[in-house]
Enzyme design. Sequence first.
Site, PDB file in Angstrom:
ATOM      1  N   SER A  63       3.575 -17.149  12.777  1.00  0.00           N
ATOM      2  CA  SER A  63       3.769 -17.930  14.002  1.00  0.00           C
ATOM      3  C   SER A  63       2.817 -17.489  15.095  1.00  0.00           C
ATOM      4  CB  SER A  63       5.220 -17.791  14.466  1.00  0.00           C
ATOM      5  OG  SER A  63       6.105 -18.344  13.520  1.00  0.00           O
ATOM      6  N   ALA A  64       2.697 -16.178  15.325  1.00  0.00           N
ATOM      7  CA  ALA A  64       1.820 -15.691  16.395  1.00  0.00           C
ATOM      8  C   ALA A  64       0.350 -15.863  16.043  1.00  0.00           C
ATOM      9  CB  ALA A  64       2.132 -14.230  16.690  1.00  0.00           C
ATOM     10  N   GLU A  91      -4.999 -13.801   6.265  1.00  0.00           N
ATOM     11  CA  GLU A  91      -3.616 -13.986   5.801  1.00  0.00           C
ATOM     12  C   GLU A  91      -3.486 -13.529   4.352  1.00  0.00           C
ATOM     13  OE1 GLU A  91       0.138 -14.795   4.767  1.00  0.00           O
ATOM     14  OE2 GLU A  91      -0.616 -14.716   6.835  1.00  0.00           O
ATOM     15  N   ALA A  92      -2.459 -12.732   4.084  1.00  0.00           N
ATOM     16  CA  ALA A  92      -2.244 -12.242   2.723  1.00  0.00           C
ATOM     17  C   ALA A  92      -1.750 -13.335   1.792  1.00  0.00           C
ATOM     18  CB  ALA A  92      -1.244 -11.086   2.738  1.00  0.00           C
ATOM     19  N   HIS A 147      15.645 -11.997  12.098  1.00  0.00           N
ATOM     20  CA  HIS A 147      15.054 -11.950  13.433  1.00  0.00           C
ATOM     21  C   HIS A 147      14.659 -10.521  13.800  1.00  0.00           C
ATOM     22  CE1 HIS A 147      17.815 -15.635  14.502  1.00  0.00           C
ATOM     23  NE2 HIS A 147      16.794 -15.983  13.723  1.00  0.00           N
TER      24      HIS A 147
END
Length: 534
Positions: free
Chosen positions: A14-15, A35-36, A472
């Site tokens: 998201s970030a 990105e993995a 979360h």
Amino acid sequence: MTQKFDHIIVGAGSAGCVLANRLSADGTRRVLLIEAGGSDASPFHAMPLGFMAAMADPAKDWGYATEPEANLDGRSLPLPRGRVLGGCSTTNGMIYMRGHARDYDEWRDMGCPGWGHDDVLPYFRRMESSWRGAGPYHGGDGPLSVTQVRHPALLTDEILQSATAAGFPISDDLSGEQQEGFALSEVTITRQGRRASAAQAYLRPALKRPNLTLLSGAQVTRILWEGKRATGVEYRRDGAMAQVRADRDIILSGGAYNSPHLLMLSGVGPAAHLRDHGVDVRVDAPGVGQNLSEHPLVYAEFAAAADTFLKQLRFDRAALSALRWALLGTGPFASQVTSCAALLKTLPDLERPDIQLMVMPVRLDAKLWMPGVRRRLADMFSVMVIQLHPESRGQVTLRSADPGDKPRVHLNLLSHERDYAELRRGIRVLRTLFGSGPLASLATRETKPGIDRQSDADLDAFIRANLRITQHPVGTCRMGMDDAATVDPMLRVKGVANLRVVDASIMPTVPGGNTNAPVIMVAEKASDLILGER
């Protein structure tokens, strides 16, 4: 030759997707996003009702789990984390919620100037394209589409009527003036009935820019240094190692587990712990990996006397609904099944809600069914009872110095009596709801925890045996001005240069609601902080 960029962003969750968009927007900065995971191209990711299948796909998950939790009868809890473009915004339940204004004022008061509610509200507004339109609390033309859950099969009217009969407040907008009460759920779903992940909302439109490079399927293994200045990263892709360099900064956006893990692998963390694992200490940063906070939850269930959403899962109806979604983006598969969300105070003198309820008119283990082929299960209501501000804190530590080894995660849940007490009160509040209004007749009996569990001791035993998490996690690279904080309020890692953390790990405390929207807000604000520097 080693490639060079202005900014290297580690993690396309998201970030990271927000940062990639905002930092590359002027066309002059060379931005690399690493990105993995891989592609988010899947109907289960795009279809809102497919989120349970998306979340359960092991190929798109990091496969993390806690160490045995001492206060949960020794259970190890799974820790789903999206390993895919968009990260958890591609696999989560799409609930849009910000929390209470006091949550952000608390950050400010803990030593994070510029992070109070009045400071962050413009970023929440900037990111939104709300079904409400633009206003003092919402944006009307941002990248992220926010819509409202509405479908007759979700029994929303009956639930809200029951809340009113039970004496609970009703809010038209839990992100507006009245941040307490029952409300219809809001979700990150487009008006065309598709998931609005960060990858779709922010990254896809930006990928056409020549100054933005996406490198997927690449796992970063360590940060590269010149003294105490971060200069690049090393990564593994297709079994081979490679390096890239950054002229301006490295930004870690791996989330509350991966960002502290990478810092420790790179020599930034508690010195004694790093030495124990043979890692050379670059900076003794005792707060890295500490302060882990997570929303605990228990599920309650009530047997239903009437049809629930399970009726929509008869095979022939489901097939038609899937086709309707694919062609028109409408129907019951174009939204979520969480009818109502509630943020409630279980004691009158509290300054903000301490419990969140998420009401779903369907059983958790619902499956497709067909007469004569697979029997229909009994109809149930399922409700998440979530503690919003837990006292318990856990930690993320190294398992070894091998980047391929998963970190150790101890959530340390239920280590404070207040955490038990608030969950108990949440269960009792829920019983009041289901004993009032239309729900009193629509629900025939409480099957979980079970009406026979009345005492504190009985409820505590149920909580220990059934506690889960909302996914979360925050706080493991905490922001602040004190010595134990990992990053300063500009999100710069203390003790080194050219290194930032921008994700949920910087949050000093967990906001009182679902965390995807706050993470996107953090990245929106961080992009302004970075672009404003000379």
